[in-house]
Design a protein around this motif. Sequence first.
Motif, PDB file in Angstrom:
ATOM      1  N   ARG A   1       4.743   2.816   4.106  1.00 54.32           N
ATOM      2  CA  ARG A   1       3.809   3.849   3.643  1.00 54.32           C
ATOM      3  C   ARG A   1       2.841   3.272   2.627  1.00 54.32           C
ATOM      4  O   ARG A   1       3.156   2.286   1.963  1.00 54.32           O
ATOM      5  CB  ARG A   1       4.576   5.011   2.997  1.00 54.32           C
ATOM      6  N   GLU A   2       1.673   3.902   2.518  1.00 52.31           N
ATOM      7  CA  GLU A   2       0.684   3.545   1.505  1.00 52.31           C
ATOM      8  C   GLU A   2       0.324   4.790   0.706  1.00 52.31           C
ATOM      9  O   GLU A   2       0.226   5.885   1.263  1.00 52.31           O
ATOM     10  CB  GLU A   2      -0.576   2.958   2.155  1.00 52.31           C
ATOM     11  N   PHE A   3       0.138   4.586  -0.623  1.00 53.19           N
ATOM     12  CA  PHE A   3      -0.149   5.677  -1.546  1.00 53.19           C
ATOM     13  C   PHE A   3      -1.302   5.318  -2.461  1.00 53.19           C
ATOM     14  O   PHE A   3      -1.525   4.142  -2.758  1.00 53.19           O
ATOM     15  CB  PHE A   3       1.066   5.925  -2.467  1.00 53.19           C
ATOM     16  N   ASP A   4      -2.002   6.349  -2.952  1.00 48.85           N
ATOM     17  CA  ASP A   4      -2.860   6.171  -4.120  1.00 48.85           C
ATOM     18  C   ASP A   4      -2.099   6.830  -5.273  1.00 48.85           C
ATOM     19  O   ASP A   4      -0.884   6.981  -5.196  1.00 48.85           O
ATOM     20  CB  ASP A   4      -4.266   6.737  -3.904  1.00 48.85           C
ATOM     21  N   PHE A   5      -2.756   7.266  -6.311  1.00 47.00           N
ATOM     22  CA  PHE A   5      -2.031   7.854  -7.441  1.00 47.00           C
ATOM     23  C   PHE A   5      -1.373   9.193  -7.117  1.00 47.00           C
ATOM     24  O   PHE A   5      -0.374   9.559  -7.723  1.00 47.00           O
ATOM     25  CB  PHE A   5      -2.971   8.047  -8.639  1.00 47.00           C
TER      26      PHE A   5
ATOM     27  N   PHE B   1      -0.871   6.872   4.354  1.00 52.05           N
ATOM     28  CA  PHE B   1      -0.559   6.262   5.646  1.00 52.05           C
ATOM     29  C   PHE B   1       0.952   6.128   5.774  1.00 52.05           C
ATOM     30  O   PHE B   1       1.641   5.874   4.792  1.00 52.05           O
ATOM     31  CB  PHE B   1      -1.211   4.871   5.735  1.00 52.05           C
ATOM     32  N   GLU B   2       1.456   6.287   7.003  1.00 52.34           N
ATOM     33  CA  GLU B   2       2.879   6.063   7.276  1.00 52.34           C
ATOM     34  C   GLU B   2       3.043   5.506   8.682  1.00 52.34           C
ATOM     35  O   GLU B   2       2.379   5.943   9.617  1.00 52.34           O
ATOM     36  CB  GLU B   2       3.678   7.364   7.164  1.00 52.34           C
ATOM     37  N   LYS B   3       3.925   4.531   8.788  1.00 56.77           N
ATOM     38  CA  LYS B   3       4.246   3.940  10.096  1.00 56.77           C
ATOM     39  C   LYS B   3       5.749   3.697  10.138  1.00 56.77           C
ATOM     40  O   LYS B   3       6.306   3.054   9.255  1.00 56.77           O
ATOM     41  CB  LYS B   3       3.501   2.621  10.289  1.00 56.77           C
ATOM     42  N   ASN B   4       6.399   4.232  11.175  1.00 61.62           N
ATOM     43  CA  ASN B   4       7.814   3.981  11.431  1.00 61.62           C
ATOM     44  C   ASN B   4       7.902   3.075  12.651  1.00 61.62           C
ATOM     45  O   ASN B   4       7.216   3.317  13.647  1.00 61.62           O
ATOM     46  CB  ASN B   4       8.550   5.296  11.713  1.00 61.62           C
ATOM     47  N   PHE B   5       8.740   2.046  12.569  1.00 62.36           N
ATOM     48  CA  PHE B   5       8.847   1.145  13.712  1.00 62.36           C
ATOM     49  C   PHE B   5      10.197   0.448  13.712  1.00 62.36           C
ATOM     50  O   PHE B   5      10.925   0.447  12.724  1.00 62.36           O
ATOM     51  CB  PHE B   5       7.701   0.124  13.718  1.00 62.36           C
ATOM     52  N   GLN B   6      10.510  -0.125  14.865  1.00 60.87           N
ATOM     53  CA  GLN B   6      11.738  -0.888  15.060  1.00 60.87           C
ATOM     54  C   GLN B   6      11.373  -2.194  15.739  1.00 60.87           C
ATOM     55  O   GLN B   6      10.430  -2.247  16.520  1.00 60.87           O
ATOM     56  CB  GLN B   6      12.720  -0.118  15.935  1.00 60.87           C
ATOM     57  N   SER B   7      12.134  -3.227  15.419  1.00 59.03           N
ATOM     58  CA  SER B   7      11.891  -4.516  16.046  1.00 59.03           C
ATOM     59  C   SER B   7      13.143  -5.372  15.916  1.00 59.03           C
ATOM     60  O   SER B   7      14.209  -4.866  15.582  1.00 59.03           O
ATOM     61  CB  SER B   7      10.676  -5.199  15.415  1.00 59.03           C
ATOM     62  N   THR B   8      12.964  -6.656  16.153  1.00 61.41           N
ATOM     63  CA  THR B   8      14.083  -7.597  16.081  1.00 61.41           C
ATOM     64  C   THR B   8      13.841  -8.597  14.963  1.00 61.41           C
ATOM     65  O   THR B   8      12.727  -8.711  14.446  1.00 61.41           O
ATOM     66  CB  THR B   8      14.222  -8.371  17.410  1.00 61.41           C
TER      67      THR B   8
ATOM     68  N   TRP C   1      -5.263  -3.335  -3.410  1.00 67.70           N
ATOM     69  CA  TRP C   1      -6.612  -3.021  -3.842  1.00 67.70           C
ATOM     70  C   TRP C   1      -7.233  -4.194  -4.577  1.00 67.70           C
ATOM     71  O   TRP C   1      -6.538  -5.041  -5.115  1.00 67.70           O
ATOM     72  CB  TRP C   1      -6.625  -1.772  -4.722  1.00 67.70           C
ATOM     73  N   THR C   2      -8.549  -4.232  -4.558  1.00 65.13           N
ATOM     74  CA  THR C   2      -9.289  -5.205  -5.360  1.00 65.13           C
ATOM     75  C   THR C   2     -10.184  -4.468  -6.359  1.00 65.13           C
ATOM     76  O   THR C   2     -10.578  -5.037  -7.356  1.00 65.13           O
ATOM     77  CB  THR C   2     -10.162  -6.109  -4.468  1.00 65.13           C
ATOM     78  N   ASP C   3     -10.479  -3.211  -6.090  1.00 67.43           N
ATOM     79  CA  ASP C   3     -11.305  -2.376  -6.966  1.00 67.43           C
ATOM     80  C   ASP C   3     -10.381  -1.414  -7.719  1.00 67.43           C
ATOM     81  O   ASP C   3      -9.717  -0.586  -7.098  1.00 67.43           O
ATOM     82  CB  ASP C   3     -12.304  -1.591  -6.119  1.00 67.43           C
ATOM     83  N   PRO C   4     -10.313  -1.494  -9.060  1.00 68.35           N
ATOM     84  CA  PRO C   4      -9.425  -0.625  -9.828  1.00 68.35           C
ATOM     85  C   PRO C   4      -9.697   0.869  -9.630  1.00 68.35           C
ATOM     86  O   PRO C   4      -8.840   1.699  -9.905  1.00 68.35           O
ATOM     87  CB  PRO C   4      -9.685  -1.023 -11.279  1.00 68.35           C
ATOM     88  N   ALA C   5     -10.857   1.220  -9.134  1.00 71.04           N
ATOM     89  CA  ALA C   5     -11.169   2.627  -8.881  1.00 71.04           C
ATOM     90  C   ALA C   5     -10.547   3.108  -7.571  1.00 71.04           C
ATOM     91  O   ALA C   5     -10.559   4.302  -7.284  1.00 71.04           O
ATOM     92  CB  ALA C   5     -12.680   2.826  -8.846  1.00 71.04           C
ATOM     93  N   GLN C   6     -10.025   2.182  -6.779  1.00 68.84           N
ATOM     94  CA  GLN C   6      -9.434   2.548  -5.489  1.00 68.84           C
ATOM     95  C   GLN C   6      -8.016   1.990  -5.377  1.00 68.84           C
ATOM     96  O   GLN C   6      -7.690   1.253  -4.459  1.00 68.84           O
ATOM     97  CB  GLN C   6     -10.297   2.024  -4.351  1.00 68.84           C
ATOM     98  N   VAL C   7      -7.167   2.376  -6.312  1.00 70.72           N
ATOM     99  CA  VAL C   7      -5.798   1.884  -6.349  1.00 70.72           C
ATOM    100  C   VAL C   7      -5.034   2.367  -5.117  1.00 70.72           C
ATOM    101  O   VAL C   7      -5.090   3.530  -4.735  1.00 70.72           O
ATOM    102  CB  VAL C   7      -5.083   2.360  -7.630  1.00 70.72           C
ATOM    103  N   ARG C   8      -4.329   1.429  -4.493  1.00 72.55           N
ATOM    104  CA  ARG C   8      -3.493   1.732  -3.325  1.00 72.55           C
ATOM    105  C   ARG C   8      -2.301   0.778  -3.359  1.00 72.55           C
ATOM    106  O   ARG C   8      -2.470  -0.407  -3.603  1.00 72.55           O
ATOM    107  CB  ARG C   8      -4.284   1.538  -2.036  1.00 72.55           C
ATOM    108  N   VAL C   9      -1.117   1.330  -3.123  1.00 74.37           N
ATOM    109  CA  VAL C   9       0.099   0.507  -3.096  1.00 74.37           C
ATOM    110  C   VAL C   9       0.858   0.744  -1.803  1.00 74.37           C
ATOM    111  O   VAL C   9       0.768   1.820  -1.192  1.00 74.37           O
ATOM    112  CB  VAL C   9       1.026   0.784  -4.304  1.00 74.37           C
TER     113      VAL C   9
END
Length: 174
Positions: free
Chosen positions: A89-93, A98-105, A63-71
């Motif tokens: 995954r991404e979360f707010d407070f 958001f969630e993404k599961n993936f596999q790669s090399t 985030w860049t705006d403290p009112a829209q915290v996201r980690v």
Amino acid sequence: MRIFHALSWTCATLIISSCGELTSSITTSETWIPESFFYKTLGSCEQGTLGFPVLIGGGTQLWTDPAQVRVGQIELYLQKNGTYSARYREFDFTTQLFEKNFQSTYSLDHRRKEIYLAGLGVAKVLQTGRGRSYMHLLYSENYNSTLLAGSTGDLYLYKGQKGVGETAADRCGW
């Protein structure tokens, strides 16, 4: 003529192998990645201690705006065969957004001691002041937030009850 071709092939192989090329072959004697970072089962069902090693990195600021915290948070399962599985995954407070599961090399640069995780980023194994190993990851991709690529995260080793496509409860019948 056959001897010439054999010698040429041998010389070419030696030249290439000495250039610090990327490789995905891992042997215990030459790796700089701690053995404990690789996926396997730990403990036993009988003792109720079955678990799986997982590298977890959380708190990546998105985030860049403290009112829209996201980690952002990542769970990484590193396999010795040159593949990995991840859950990002991404979360707010209060909510998972958001969630993404993936596999790669992945491939290794032995000269620079870097791990190139395809579709994720570049990592180095470092140590804390107390000697605990961790993986420092520089993200190269954006999954949901446009602020992820170029951000970093430190992944520490934990023993979890969830593995790659399995849980301790499922495996043990708890």
